[in-house]
Design an enzyme around this catalytic site. Structure first.
Site, PDB file in Angstrom:
ATOM      1  N   ASP A 179      -1.269  -2.881   7.304  1.00  0.00           N
ATOM      2  CA  ASP A 179      -0.897  -2.427   5.844  1.00  0.00           C
ATOM      3  C   ASP A 179      -0.252  -1.191   5.746  1.00  0.00           C
ATOM      4  O   ASP A 179       1.021  -1.407   5.718  1.00  0.00           O
ATOM      5  CB  ASP A 179      -2.729  -2.438   5.447  1.00  0.00           C
ATOM      6  CG  ASP A 179      -2.350  -2.390   4.070  1.00  0.00           C
ATOM      7  OD1 ASP A 179      -1.361  -2.485   3.406  1.00  0.00           O
ATOM      8  OD2 ASP A 179      -3.551  -2.328   3.277  1.00  0.00           O
ATOM      9  N   HIS A 187      -7.605  -7.957   2.159  1.00  0.00           N
ATOM     10  CA  HIS A 187      -8.633  -7.132   1.523  1.00  0.00           C
ATOM     11  C   HIS A 187      -9.490  -7.833   0.709  1.00  0.00           C
ATOM     12  O   HIS A 187      -9.947  -7.521  -0.485  1.00  0.00           O
ATOM     13  CB  HIS A 187      -7.835  -6.081   0.430  1.00  0.00           C
ATOM     14  CG  HIS A 187      -6.825  -5.391   1.199  1.00  0.00           C
ATOM     15  ND1 HIS A 187      -6.937  -4.507   2.087  1.00  0.00           N
ATOM     16  CD2 HIS A 187      -5.544  -4.922   0.833  1.00  0.00           C
ATOM     17  CE1 HIS A 187      -5.905  -3.732   2.688  1.00  0.00           C
ATOM     18  NE2 HIS A 187      -4.982  -4.114   1.540  1.00  0.00           N
TER      19      HIS A 187
END
Ligand SMILES: [Zn+2]
Length: 446
Positions: A321, A235
């Site tokens: 994720d 991220h």
């Protein structure tokens, strides 16, 4: 490595490389679709996190193994052949260590073995509740380890390493790991250990980092750690131009999780700018005479280093994720679509190697796979050439057709470490694993 993915016609269809999934929290699969009702007009990542913590509190090793095994089967059937599991549910819900302190980690390794996927297990160092040094909250207590207990866990888990199991290091985030602890752990790691960290997912954490450290998170990390090709920055969503340049120059991989980042309202990774940073670096090298083999040019896609020269372009890969989606096709498609929506243009992710967006994207994941996961072996996915959508396909357009044709599964076979684990679209043990998952969900959702 060739500039584009290897696509080969074989007896059972079109063979393409298996995709690496660089970021997973397996337990979160059990809450897919269960946080999509508004609880507050200001719903955000932070309100989602409360739902996630409530779900995390219900897991024990048996439930984790059942959920992870089902998830990994779905990954394989979708074309992922290796996964980086970013694992922080270490203890019992109240924070007491299990009798076997590594019970939750071992459950994940057992899940990977049962499914046949390669796993890079990343036990997470998670020490505090925020940048200000506050203690872990009640719901975070089961995540907590100090440096010594983390090192014990890490070294103990290494006995499981094999052709399909590797153990790496995860630092949860700069907000959860103090600077001294980060340095202590990094100094103690074997030289080839892969290191993953959540770095800049939310604007609020960027703001807090600036308030406490006087620098944005990526900038601070680059200035305070030897970030290199062993690192994966998960991220790296909120970046300024210097940070983009810094990551590309470091050799680290960026793990982008488009479906989760969309689901959580995180923001959009600047993919085109990241690819261009690598190009301008190549151009600068040529202009400065530092490397005469680098061909510089100003148009997108130019300036690719000649074969054998240092690779100047930034590395990146994808992760599922939170598992709001378990599909490399969907991650790659949304990575490109996000750029199109933001720029109102088409065919953004291309390089001089090929005008094909699909090939460029698949090659991007292939290029970072070994450095981020630690596995060097190649795995194979065979696409079903009898599917109508692949009628008349040729090696040069198969990948585009796979990625940009919707959601009908085209994966026919999957081979990991020489073992066929998916055949005719079905995992070899699909039904038994799904039955165990259903029973686990009944316990989990009471
Ligand atoms: Zn994560």
């Amino acid at each position: 490595m060739p500039a584009t993915p290897t696509v080969i016609r074989c007896a059972r269809g079109w063979a393409v490389p298996g995709v690496a999934n660089l970021h997973s929290h397996a337990f979160q699969r059990a809450m897919a679709g269960m946080a999509e009702r508004q609880t507050n007009p200001a719903d955000s990542f932070w309100t989602w996190r409360e739902t996630m913590y409530a779900m995390a509190a219900r897991f024990d090793p048996d439930l984790l193994q059942a959920v992870a095994t089902q998830l990994y089967v779905e990954m394989l059937e979708a074309g992922y052949t290796r996964v980086c599991e970013f694992h922080y549910l270490h203890h019992a819900p109240d924070g007491t260590p299990y009798a076997a302190a590594d019970a939750m980690s071992v459950a994940l390794i057992a899940a990977a073995r049962a499914s046949g996927i390669r796993i890079t297990l990343l036990p997470v160092l998670y020490m505090r509740g925020g940048f200000d040094g506050r203690a872990l909250g009640d719901r975070q207590r089961r995540f907590g380890l100090d440096v010594d207990t983390w090192l014990q866990l890490f070294h103990g888990l290494r006995r499981h390493e094999s052709e399909t199991v590797r153990i790496g290091c995860a630092l949860h985030s700069l907000r959860a790991v103090p600077r001294e602890a980060m340095h202590e752990v990094l100094a103690a790691l074997p030289a080839d250990t892969r290191i993953h960290i959540h770095i800049a997912e939310q604007q609020a954490e960027v703001d807090e980092c600036i308030a406490v450290h006087g620098a944005r998170p990526v900038r601070w990390l680059l200035d305070h750690a030897s970030v290199d090709e062993r690192w994966t920055l998960v991220h790296a969503t909120h970046l300024d131009a210097e940070e983009l340049q810094g990551i590309a120059s470091s050799g680290a991989t960026v793990a982008i999780c488009p479906s989760t980042e969309a689901n959580l309202g995180d923001g959009l990774f600047p993919l085109r700018a990241y690819l261009d940073v690598g190009l301008s670096r190549a151009t600068n090298l040529q202009e400065s005479g530092a490397d005469g083999r680098v061909a510089g040019a100003s148009r997108p896609g130019a300036g690719i280093p000649a074969e054998g020269s240092p690779d100047a372009r930034g590395f990146w890969g994808i992760g599922s994720d939170s598992h709001a989606s378990v599909s490399p096709v969907e991650e790659l498609r949304w990575l490109e679509y996000g750029q199109r929506l933001a720029t109102r243009q088409r065919n953004i992710a291309v390089t001089e190697d090929t005008p094909s967006v699909g090939e460029t994207l698949l090659h991007g994941t292939q290029r970072s796979a070994a450095r981020s996961t630690g596995f060097t072996g190649e795995d194979l996915v065979v696409l079903d050439d009898s599917a109508p959508i692949l009628a008349g396909a040729h090696a040069g357009d198969v990948v585009d057709r796979w990625i940009f044709s919707g959601n009908r599964p085209l994966v026919r076979d999957v081979e990991v470490a020489g073992m066929r684990v998916v055949e005719d679209g079905r995992h070899r043990n699909r039904d038994a694993i799904a039955a165990r998952y259903r029973a686990a969900l009944q316990r989990l959702l009471v």
